[in-house]
Each structure stands twice: as C-alpha cells, then as structure tokens.
Design a protein around this motif. Structure first.
Motif, PDB file in Angstrom:
ATOM      1  N   MET A  51       4.446   2.357 -12.179  1.00 32.54           N
ATOM      2  CA  MET A  51       4.692   0.803 -11.206  1.00 32.54           C
ATOM      3  C   MET A  51       5.170   0.016 -12.347  1.00 32.54           C
ATOM      4  N   GLU A  52       4.380  -0.333 -13.450  1.00 35.23           N
ATOM      5  CA  GLU A  52       4.923  -1.008 -14.258  1.00 35.23           C
ATOM      6  C   GLU A  52       6.087  -0.891 -15.061  1.00 35.23           C
ATOM      7  N   LEU A  53       6.510   0.389 -15.209  1.00 43.20           N
ATOM      8  CA  LEU A  53       7.802   0.709 -15.842  1.00 43.20           C
ATOM      9  C   LEU A  53       8.859   0.392 -14.821  1.00 43.20           C
ATOM     10  N   VAL A  54       8.515   0.860 -13.767  1.00 44.26           N
ATOM     11  CA  VAL A  54       9.754   0.679 -12.879  1.00 44.26           C
ATOM     12  C   VAL A  54       9.963  -0.635 -11.888  1.00 44.26           C
ATOM     13  N   VAL A  55       8.807  -1.099 -11.495  1.00 44.77           N
ATOM     14  CA  VAL A  55       8.651  -2.209 -10.516  1.00 44.77           C
ATOM     15  C   VAL A  55       8.385  -3.507 -11.290  1.00 44.77           C
ATOM     16  N   GLY A  56       7.937  -3.398 -12.549  1.00 48.28           N
ATOM     17  CA  GLY A  56       7.414  -4.330 -13.305  1.00 48.28           C
ATOM     18  C   GLY A  56       8.445  -5.571 -13.785  1.00 48.28           C
ATOM     19  N   LEU A  84      10.913   9.857  -7.876  1.00 49.43           N
ATOM     20  CA  LEU A  84       9.295   9.600  -7.776  1.00 49.43           C
ATOM     21  C   LEU A  84       8.905   9.525  -6.143  1.00 49.43           C
ATOM     22  N   LEU A  85       9.803   8.752  -5.403  1.00 54.22           N
ATOM     23  CA  LEU A  85       9.528   8.928  -3.912  1.00 54.22           C
ATOM     24  C   LEU A  85       9.699  10.309  -3.442  1.00 54.22           C
ATOM     25  N   ARG A  86      10.687  11.085  -3.740  1.00 52.38           N
ATOM     26  CA  ARG A  86      10.849  12.312  -3.038  1.00 52.38           C
ATOM     27  C   ARG A  86       9.488  13.333  -3.657  1.00 52.38           C
ATOM     28  N   PHE A  87       9.139  13.057  -4.797  1.00 52.73           N
ATOM     29  CA  PHE A  87       8.015  13.725  -5.403  1.00 52.73           C
ATOM     30  C   PHE A  87       6.749  13.430  -4.541  1.00 52.73           C
ATOM     31  N   VAL A  88       6.626  12.079  -4.296  1.00 54.35           N
ATOM     32  CA  VAL A  88       5.309  11.638  -3.593  1.00 54.35           C
ATOM     33  C   VAL A  88       5.192  12.067  -2.168  1.00 54.35           C
ATOM     34  N   GLU A 100      -2.820   8.246  -1.064  1.00 56.81           N
ATOM     35  CA  GLU A 100      -3.443   7.068  -1.045  1.00 56.81           C
ATOM     36  C   GLU A 100      -3.368   6.157  -2.223  1.00 56.81           C
ATOM     37  N   ALA A 101      -3.293   6.757  -3.355  1.00 54.33           N
ATOM     38  CA  ALA A 101      -3.043   6.279  -4.853  1.00 54.33           C
ATOM     39  C   ALA A 101      -1.712   5.618  -4.957  1.00 54.33           C
ATOM     40  N   PHE A 102      -0.881   6.105  -4.345  1.00 50.93           N
ATOM     41  CA  PHE A 102       0.713   5.581  -4.209  1.00 50.93           C
ATOM     42  C   PHE A 102       0.665   4.413  -3.513  1.00 50.93           C
ATOM     43  N   ARG A 103       0.051   4.372  -2.143  1.00 50.78           N
ATOM     44  CA  ARG A 103      -0.163   3.124  -1.437  1.00 50.78           C
ATOM     45  C   ARG A 103      -0.926   2.027  -1.921  1.00 50.78           C
ATOM     46  N   GLY A 104      -1.873   2.346  -2.710  1.00 46.68           N
ATOM     47  CA  GLY A 104      -3.073   1.455  -3.082  1.00 46.68           C
ATOM     48  C   GLY A 104      -2.301   0.831  -4.607  1.00 46.68           C
ATOM     49  N   THR A 105      -1.290   1.587  -4.923  1.00 47.64           N
ATOM     50  CA  THR A 105      -1.077   0.983  -6.470  1.00 47.64           C
ATOM     51  C   THR A 105       0.289   0.440  -6.203  1.00 47.64           C
ATOM     52  N   VAL A 106       1.311   1.335  -5.916  1.00 43.13           N
ATOM     53  CA  VAL A 106       2.493   0.939  -5.714  1.00 43.13           C
ATOM     54  C   VAL A 106       3.100   0.095  -4.855  1.00 43.13           C
ATOM     55  N   LEU A 107       2.774   0.325  -3.468  1.00 46.98           N
ATOM     56  CA  LEU A 107       3.101  -0.547  -2.349  1.00 46.98           C
ATOM     57  C   LEU A 107       2.193  -1.884  -2.360  1.00 46.98           C
ATOM     58  N   ALA A 108       0.852  -1.648  -2.664  1.00 46.58           N
ATOM     59  CA  ALA A 108       0.088  -2.843  -2.547  1.00 46.58           C
ATOM     60  C   ALA A 108       0.682  -3.905  -3.806  1.00 46.58           C
ATOM     61  N   GLY A 109       1.099  -3.300  -4.792  1.00 46.70           N
ATOM     62  CA  GLY A 109       1.501  -4.054  -5.993  1.00 46.70           C
ATOM     63  C   GLY A 109       2.713  -4.814  -5.719  1.00 46.70           C
ATOM     64  N   VAL A 110       3.886  -4.031  -4.921  1.00 50.57           N
ATOM     65  CA  VAL A 110       5.057  -4.672  -4.717  1.00 50.57           C
ATOM     66  C   VAL A 110       4.733  -5.820  -3.735  1.00 50.57           C
TER      67      VAL A 110
END
Length: 173
Positions: A51-56, A84-88, A100-110
């Motif tokens: 998240m930090e590398l891609v979305v930061g 990453l999205l294909r992988f998730v 769950e981790a993706f939603r809680g980290t990436v989606l919530a962060g954005v």
C-alpha cells in the motif's frame, strides 16, 4: 518485509510461510513471530508495505479530487497494481484472511486518504456515514468497467479514463 512481499507476489500468499520469509530475510522465525504475531500479521504487514509503495504517492494529491482521480487511475492501471489485484482476486477465493487483510489495509487506506476531500465536496463532517459511502462510490466511479478490461489484459483507454474522472467528481457535487 520486502522479502515477504516479493515472495508473496511470486508464489502467492497461500504458499507463504514464516519459515520461508525468515530464510529470505536472513532473520529468525522467532524474530518474525515477535514482530508480526504469525502468518496473518505478516500478510497484513506485507499488504501495508505494498500500500505504501503503490498507493502512498497518492497522498500528495488527495486534497484535489481531479488530481487524485488521475493519480489513482495511473496507479490502479499500472502492471504492478493489476498484478496484485489479479493475485488477491485469485488467492482470496481460498484464503479468506487475504481478502480481509486487503480490504482492511488497502481499501480502507485509500478510502481514508480521500475522505477529507469528499467530506469537503459534500459539505458533511468526515465521520458522517454518507462520506464513507460517497468515497467508495467515487473510487468505483474512477475505475468503472475499465478495471475489468484491464484485469483481463486490455489496455485502458485514456479518453474513457478521463470521462470516468469527470463523472466521478460530478457525482459528488
């Protein structure tokens, strides 16, 4: 953490073990367990790093909905992010914890990142539930069906992305 991220992107989170990450990072399993509490914590920390590398880099444009939209589209349609999205999408079918981790980290962060600009555009306080739903709708409007095209290997069309950006901002106002 970069060792875990690279291993996860190559082999998949479901195949990722704490032992393997420890070997790759030249660290002990005990150290990783102490810092991350186990495999789930390691996955969450790995997603946070991605998240930090891609979305930061989006943070600097988050106050301007139009600039944010363009930056978000540039990132979301990058090969790394699409990978990453294909992988998730693939892995979360068998590993609910990853989804769950993706939603809680990436989606919530954005969503949190864009929340203040959406709040201002709507004239509502940041903690208003309508701001959360409008933020999610805005993000969805930015990618539209172009994301499905891109995930299936088609290159996004710049003109269609521009139309999506304009529509996403107009929907808020």
């Amino acid at each position: 953490m970069t060792s875990a991220l690279e291993l996860a992107l190559v082999r998949g989170f479901s195949a990722l073990t704490v032992d393997e990450v420890a070997r790759s990072a030249n660290a002990s399993k005990t150290t990783l367990m102490r810092f991350f509490g186990g495999r789930r914590g390691l996955i969450e920390a790995t997603l946070a790093l991605e998240m930090e590398l891609v979305v930061g880099p989006l943070e600097e444009s988050s106050a301007d909905l139009v600039r944010f939209g363009a930056a978000f589209q540039q990132i979301i349609f990058s090969e790394r992010c699409l990978g990453l999205l294909r992988f998730v999408l693939h892995e979360s079918a068998t590993d609910a914890g990853l989804g769950e981790a993706f939603r809680g980290t990436v989606l919530a962060g954005v969503r949190t990142m864009i929340g203040p600009a959406v709040s201002e555009a709507l004239g509502l306080p940041l903690d208003d539930p309508d701001v959360v739903s409008a933020s999610e709708r805005y993000l969805g409007d930015l990618v539209g069906v172009e994301l499905l095209r891109a995930l299936s290997g088609d290159r996004p069309d710049a003109a269609r992305l521009e139309v999506l950006r304009g529509r996403a901002v107009r929907q808020l106002g």
